[in-house]
Enzyme design. Sequence first.
Site, PDB file in Angstrom:
ATOM      1  N   HIS A  86       1.969  -2.151 -10.229  1.00 29.98           N
ATOM      2  CA  HIS A  86       1.303  -1.926 -10.900  1.00 29.98           C
ATOM      3  C   HIS A  86       0.031  -1.232 -11.359  1.00 29.98           C
ATOM      4  CE1 HIS A  86       2.373  -5.956 -11.390  1.00 29.98           C
ATOM      5  NE2 HIS A  86       2.884  -5.560 -12.196  1.00 29.98           N
ATOM      6  N   GLU A  89      -3.363  -1.424 -10.115  1.00 31.93           N
ATOM      7  CA  GLU A  89      -3.921  -2.531  -8.881  1.00 31.93           C
ATOM      8  C   GLU A  89      -4.243  -1.387  -8.452  1.00 31.93           C
ATOM      9  OE1 GLU A  89      -2.224  -5.722  -9.293  1.00 31.93           O
ATOM     10  OE2 GLU A  89      -2.301  -5.808 -11.045  1.00 31.93           O
ATOM     11  N   HIS A 193      -0.924  -6.311  -4.267  1.00 27.49           N
ATOM     12  CA  HIS A 193      -1.542  -6.142  -5.493  1.00 27.49           C
ATOM     13  C   HIS A 193      -3.024  -6.682  -5.783  1.00 27.49           C
ATOM     14  CE1 HIS A 193       2.454  -6.897  -7.802  1.00 27.49           C
ATOM     15  NE2 HIS A 193       3.078  -6.922  -6.481  1.00 27.49           N
ATOM     16  N   GLU A 284      -2.135  -9.937  -3.197  1.00 31.51           N
ATOM     17  CA  GLU A 284      -3.334  -9.929  -3.519  1.00 31.51           C
ATOM     18  C   GLU A 284      -4.632  -9.855  -3.144  1.00 31.51           C
ATOM     19  OE1 GLU A 284      -2.739 -10.169  -6.633  1.00 31.51           O
ATOM     20  OE2 GLU A 284      -1.006 -11.225  -7.138  1.00 31.51           O
TER      21      GLU A 284
END
Length: 443
Positions: A86, A89, A193, A284
């Site tokens: 992404h 990110e 991410h 994450e």
Amino acid sequence: MRAIAGDVVGIFCLVSLAAALDFKYHHAEELEAYLKGVHAAYPSLTHLHSIGRSVEGRDLWVLVLGRFPTHHKIGIPEFKYVANMHGDETVGREILLHLIDFLVTSYRRDPVITRLLNSTRIHIMPTMNPDGFEATEVPDCYYSRGRYNKNGEDLNRNFPDAFEINNASIQPETQAVMNWIKNETFVLSANLHGGALVASYTFDNGNSVTGSLKGYSRSPDDDVFIHLAKTYSFNHASMYKGTGCDNRQTFPGGITNGYSWYQLEGGMQDYNYVWGQCFEITLELSCCKYPPAEQLEKFWRDNKVALIEYIKQVHLGVKGQVTDKNGNPVPNAIVEAKGRPHVCPYRTNEQGEYFLLLLPGTYVINATVPGFKSMLETVEIPDTTGNFSALKLDFSFSEVPSRSRAASCPKTPLYQEFERASAAVKPTLHTLVLMTVMLVIFK
């Protein structure tokens, strides 16, 4: 003499380039220059190549590090980190550059890093979505168009799905990664991410066969995935606390089953596990997707130990070769641990190798050459990560086919087909996987 002096100056400049990595965001040209500088400074330890191009034609760079960076070596497992799929990110993109810097400058200075690089082939892709990163003109903590590729596609919804037909138009970046996975023998992976602080593991999607009706989609290797996620979380500065990014959402131990968090169709980690024979988790790393550059140094410090400890887990379990009576490798033999059937059976590569990530314990390993008898071996697997080598277990078949056919699984929703079969005849998952094995053998 002048030529020699010039060479020395050149080498010094290259080493300086590798050592002078700032804590800032590196755009496409800077990222490429840095990777090329590292490779030039450490040519025997690194290999730089592009696995493809983005929609806008930017290279998808991968830097490989290890004692044998240019090619696979029998017995040495393949590991990968992928970041920035992404485009908005961004923390993972930058900390992977600092991981590269740490690895090359620590080699032959730090005994742990030296053993790690001597025993592991490490692939690092700082950005899977360079177009999205360049399109993010105004950094934002929550959302921007840079999340998607140039065609407006979410790359983490773009892979074939094991549970339902997602009708995804496979993007160039996705296809490049799929080809990369097919051409290497990856064992362990993580994709980086932002937008939360948690280690998420397979499955991201699910159905009744994997227990999704109870809000958890369980893989046959659920215990291993929990261990992998905890390895990262508990070696991170704060992820293990599980506090999440607001008061409404908490993650006990800093980990979560992907489906339990939210259902995701066409994700990369499920694709790796089902069709790539590679265990992948999603990391994450920041509550803010695109934080200020001034915070990057702290993000590196928070993740440094966890990044290294996670790589070590590629040496869990058991590995070996399947050969014939003359010692020739047998590709496409199916090798599985009893009680852990994969919907797409795990099989040996062209060198007859297999790698199975397993926690310490007693297991029965089943090796099958299609059309011939299986071989069963009971093994006691210790904790091998500290030795930087999984337990070695080879199989030798006295009789094998003269020509082995590729045992590939179709890129179709295999678990969806099993769910239908389950509704009709209520077979066990073992029976369902056996059906897939037979399909593979006789297709």
